[in-house]
Design a protein around this motif. Structure first.
Motif, short mmCIF file in Angstrom:
data_model
loop_
_atom_site.label_atom_id
_atom_site.label_comp_id
_atom_site.label_asym_id
_atom_site.label_seq_id
_atom_site.Cartn_x
_atom_site.Cartn_y
_atom_site.Cartn_z
N GLY A 5 1.00 -1.28 0.10
CA GLY A 5 0.19 0.13 -0.05
C GLY A 5 0.95 0.99 0.19
O GLY A 5 0.17 2.38 -0.34
N SER A 6 1.83 1.14 -0.45
CA SER A 6 2.85 3.05 -0.10
C SER A 6 2.43 3.45 -1.47
O SER A 6 2.78 4.77 -0.54
N LEU A 7 2.55 3.50 -2.14
CA LEU A 7 1.79 3.75 -2.67
C LEU A 7 0.94 4.57 -3.95
O LEU A 7 0.13 5.32 -4.43
N SER A 8 0.05 3.24 -3.39
CA SER A 8 -1.73 2.96 -3.84
C SER A 8 -2.64 4.05 -3.49
O SER A 8 -3.46 4.72 -4.59
N ASN A 9 -2.47 4.94 -2.51
CA ASN A 9 -3.32 6.07 -2.30
C ASN A 9 -3.03 7.15 -2.56
O ASN A 9 -3.26 8.28 -1.75
N MET A 10 -1.85 7.27 -3.05
CA MET A 10 -1.81 8.80 -3.39
C MET A 10 -1.65 9.25 -4.16
O MET A 10 -1.13 8.08 -5.28
N ASN A 11 -0.81 10.69 -4.90
CA ASN A 11 -0.93 10.77 -6.20
C ASN A 11 0.54 10.85 -5.93
O ASN A 11 0.60 12.57 -7.27
N LEU A 12 1.68 10.88 -6.29
CA LEU A 12 2.96 11.03 -6.27
C LEU A 12 3.08 11.14 -7.65
O LEU A 12 3.22 11.07 -8.48
N ILE A 13 4.08 12.48 -8.18
CA ILE A 13 4.14 12.68 -9.62
C ILE A 13 5.89 12.41 -9.55
O ILE A 13 6.65 11.74 -10.21
N GLN A 14 6.53 12.36 -7.93
CA GLN A 14 8.29 12.73 -7.99
C GLN A 14 8.41 11.97 -6.97
O GLN A 14 7.64 12.46 -5.15
N LEU A 15 8.92 10.99 -6.82
CA LEU A 15 9.58 10.36 -5.51
C LEU A 15 10.93 10.27 -5.26
O LEU A 15 11.85 9.48 -6.20
N ASN A 16 11.71 11.02 -4.06
CA ASN A 16 12.87 10.39 -4.61
C ASN A 16 13.60 9.76 -2.93
O ASN A 16 13.56 9.99 -1.96
N LEU A 17 14.18 8.44 -3.33
CA LEU A 17 14.87 7.59 -2.46
C LEU A 17 16.36 6.66 -2.18
O LEU A 17 16.19 5.92 -1.97
N ARG A 18 16.67 7.67 -3.18
CA ARG A 18 17.95 8.13 -2.43
C ARG A 18 18.94 7.45 -1.64
O ARG A 18 18.60 8.08 -0.58
N ASN A 19 19.81 6.87 -1.47
CA ASN A 19 20.43 6.46 -0.59
C ASN A 19 19.77 5.37 0.36
O ASN A 19 19.69 6.54 2.14
N ASN A 20 19.28 4.68 0.20
CA ASN A 20 18.62 3.90 1.27
C ASN A 20 19.12 2.67 0.97
O ASN A 20 19.89 2.36 0.94
N GLN A 21 18.24 0.97 1.66
CA GLN A 21 19.01 0.28 1.57
C GLN A 21 17.74 -0.48 1.32
O GLN A 21 17.83 -1.73 1.48
N LEU A 22 16.83 -0.24 0.27
CA LEU A 22 16.31 -1.19 -0.74
C LEU A 22 16.45 -2.25 -1.19
O LEU A 22 15.92 -3.40 -1.96
N GLY A 23 17.63 -2.18 -1.61
CA GLY A 23 18.56 -3.19 -2.55
C GLY A 23 18.28 -4.64 -1.46
O GLY A 23 18.14 -5.39 -2.34
N SER A 24 18.13 -4.11 -0.05
CA SER A 24 18.47 -5.73 1.23
C SER A 24 17.89 -5.69 0.90
O SER A 24 17.25 -6.93 2.50
N GLY A 25 16.15 -5.16 1.23
CA GLY A 25 14.61 -5.68 1.33
C GLY A 25 13.59 -5.83 0.37
O GLY A 25 14.08 -6.56 -0.80
N LYS A 26 12.49 -5.62 0.54
CA LYS A 26 11.34 -5.84 -0.30
C LYS A 26 10.73 -4.60 -0.98
O LYS A 26 10.36 -3.95 -0.23
N ILE A 27 10.70 -5.09 -2.16
CA ILE A 27 9.37 -3.89 -2.59
C ILE A 27 8.50 -4.60 -3.48
O ILE A 27 7.96 -5.18 -3.89
N LYS A 28 7.40 -4.16 -2.67
CA LYS A 28 5.62 -5.42 -2.97
C LYS A 28 4.86 -4.22 -3.76
O LYS A 28 3.85 -4.32 -3.03
N ILE A 29 5.04 -3.01 -4.26
CA ILE A 29 4.23 -2.28 -4.87
C ILE A 29 3.30 -2.50 -5.33
O ILE A 29 3.72 -2.82 -6.22
N THR A 30 1.76 -1.85 -5.64
CA THR A 30 0.89 -2.11 -6.42
C THR A 30 1.46 -1.46 -7.08
O THR A 30 1.53 -0.33 -7.77
N ARG A 31 -0.10 -1.06 -7.95
CA ARG A 31 0.42 -0.90 -9.84
C ARG A 31 -0.30 1.08 -9.43
O ARG A 31 -0.92 0.79 -8.58
N ASN A 32 0.03 1.91 -10.34
CA ASN A 32 0.49 3.21 -10.01
C ASN A 32 0.71 3.47 -11.12
O ASN A 32 2.09 3.59 -12.32
N THR A 33 -0.03 4.67 -11.44
CA THR A 33 -0.02 5.65 -12.91
C THR A 33 0.47 6.60 -12.62
O THR A 33 0.93 7.39 -13.86
N SER A 34 0.32 7.20 -11.24
CA SER A 34 0.28 9.03 -10.94
C SER A 34 1.93 9.15 -11.27
O SER A 34 2.40 10.08 -11.84
#
Length: 530
Positions: free
Chosen positions: A157-186
């Motif tokens: 549900g991380s992005l499903s309820n948001m209307n984000l256009i730009q998202l900056n996640l630089r310098n985090n640790q996503l490579g060692s975790g999990k990404i389970k986001i659902t469909r997002n068109t915005s």
């Protein structure tokens, strides 16, 4: 077939060809002779071999130095290591303190009443391990910067309820975790740089509307097989810099709308596949030991900027003329010994940067580039400047420093649009009349052989910076006080004659400038001005 039908058919074919998409026309394979292909392959091999030879005796890495020091001088090794650990610990404490301060500020912001009205939210450099639940409810938010945190998971549900256009996640640790986001068109732009990815997460394909994707500073491997981007049909900008790629990913050819591509700081040895990206307008290839081979750029007829800084280039092919829409050609810190005369065909060129090469001359065709605004040829071996330089009527910035000029053509005084002229560290004995350069703001002539103050400089009413230090000038005029826009003037390290009436008047002029806040460098008696 009747004559009328033939006529209609011929006209249909004619107009179909005339209005054919440039990408279709450019898709035709470049035809080169066997001899030319062998020549290009030989140049690439020579370039690589030359680089390897010159780097055989490169300085030891810091790690190698410390390893040798452990045996040769254990006490010094221990001292350096302890000192480094103390500095590292101190820096970590500072960073931790800064992050804790930020978290208090962010908590206060997220609990405020007006947080739901925000369209732009910055939570960077904090301690978050996931996107805060309250942020996920901010429906008005279109830009979120949550870089430099500890985020390792993006839930369904991380992005499903948001209307984000730009998202900056630089310098985090996503490579060692999990990404389970659902469909997002915005979402149109996402920065996932420096997240330790060794492949592109499959779930990112749910972001159907992406226009810009930044995957720089990751670990995508030595080949392009791990870079699968064909799912983003609308992508216009892709950053794959700093990923140790040795080839350009084949999947990029599916990105028919790609305009900007960043491949700098990889380990590319060939530009193969680049020719398939016919929509490119900007490509960054700096810091790759790779040759500029026309087989892989001939079709890029929409390209406006080509940057190859520190690529060990020894050859600029005449086929560079194919890039008819090029506006910026950035080739500094290479090993070019000449530029092809065909460069004159780039009639839309506005910026030409070839500083720190091994050029002995500039072809006169360069001076036919009527749209040129910026010419940078400093740190080369050039000793002669054509009087045709005045043909560059639109030129605003000119770098001629660190060459071997002992004179300039008088025509340089006709370049009325010039705003900045840098000609320091040459062998100039005099300066031609430049009184007509009424737009000139920066003039740097230090480290030359000038024996007299060039009087025409006094006519430059827009001058903000004047540097004549380290010359052989014996006398300076008191009229320098009339420079109303001057911010600094450096006249030190000359052969100024003192104890004269002119010198006393000049000192008063310097005092006037100083009183106006102008930064001055001059060798007053008894001073140690450098």
């Amino acid at each position: 077939m009747s004559a009328f039908i033939k006529s209609i058919f011929s006209k249909t074919i004619y107009f179909s060809i005339l209005f054919m998409s440039p990408s279709i026309l450019s898709a035709q394979k470049l035809s080169l002779s066997k001899k030319r292909i062998q020549e290009l392959d030989s140049i690439a091999l020579k370039q690589k071999s030359s680089w390897e030879t010159r780097n055989l005796g490169h300085p030891r890495s810091y790690e190698q130095y410390m390893d040798s020091l452990r045996t040769a001088d254990p006490e010094r090794h221990t001292f350096i290591q302890r000192n480094q650990e103390e500095r590292r610990h101190s820096l970590e404490q500072e960073i931790a303190k800064s992050k804790e301060t930020n978290m208090r500020k962010y908590d206060s912001l997220l609990n405020s009443a007006n947080v739901y009205q925000l369209s732009d939210l910055r939570l960077n450099n904090g301690l978050y391990d996931q996107i805060p639940a309250r942020v996920l409810k901010l429906s008005n938010l279109d830009t979120l910067n949550i870089s430099d945190n500890n985020i390792s998971t993006l839930g369904k549900g991380s992005l499903s309820n948001m209307n984000l256009i730009q998202l900056n996640l630089r310098n985090n640790q996503l490579g060692s975790g999990k990404i389970k986001i659902t469909r997002n068109t915005s979402l149109q732009s996402i920065n996932l740089g420096n997240n330790q990815f060794d492949k592109i997460p499959a779930r990112l394909k749910k972001l159907k509307g992406l226009i810009s994707l930044n995957l720089s500073d990751n670990e995508l491997g030595e080949n392009g097989k791990k870079v699968k981007v064909k799912r983003w049909k609308e992508l216009e900008e892709l950053n794959l810099s700093h990923n140790e790629l040795t080839t350009i990913p084949r999947s990029l050819r599916k990105l028919k709308k790609l305009k900007k591509l960043y491949l700098n700081n990889n380990q590319l040895t060939s530009l193969k596949e680049l020719e398939k990206l016919t929509s490119l307008e900007e490509v960054e290839l700096s810091n790759n030991i790779v040759a500029l081979d026309p087989r892989y750029f001939y079709s890029l007829n929409r390209l406006e900027k080509l940057s190859m800084h520190k690529c060990e280039l020894i050859y600029l092919p005449p086929e560079i003329s194919y890039l008819q829409n090029l506006k910026k050609l950035v080739l500094p810190e290479n090993r070019l010994t000449e530029l092809p005369k065909e460069i004159g065909a780039l009639q839309k060129l506005e910026n030409l940067m070839v500083y720190k090469n091994e050029l002995a001359s500039i072809p006169e065709e360069v001076f036919e580039l009527k749209e040129l605004l910026w010419l940078d040829i400093y740190y080369n071996e050039i000793n002669d400047l054509s009087d045709k330089i005045s043909n560059l009527e639109k030129l605003e910035i000119l770098y001629l420093s660190h060459n071997k000029f002992d004179e300039f053509p008088t025509s340089i005084g006709k370049m009325n649009n010039l705003r900045e002229l840098y000609a320091h560290n040459n062998q100039l004995r005099e300066l031609p009349d430049i009184s007509n350069l009424q737009n000139l703001q920066y003039l740097h002539l230090q480290h030359n052989h000038l024996t007299e103050f060039p009087s025409s400089i006094l006519e430059l009413k827009q001058l903000e910076e004047l540097n004549l230090a380290f010359n052989l000038i014996t006398e300076f005029p008191e009229e320098i006080r009339e420079f109303e826009k001057l911010s600094f003037i450096y006249l030190n390290k000359n052969l100024t004659e003192m104890n004269t009436m002119e010198y006393e008047q000049f000192k008063l002029a310097l005092k006037d400038l100083n009183d106006r806040g102008v930064r001055i460098r001059f060798d007053y008696p008894g001073s140690n001005e450098q």
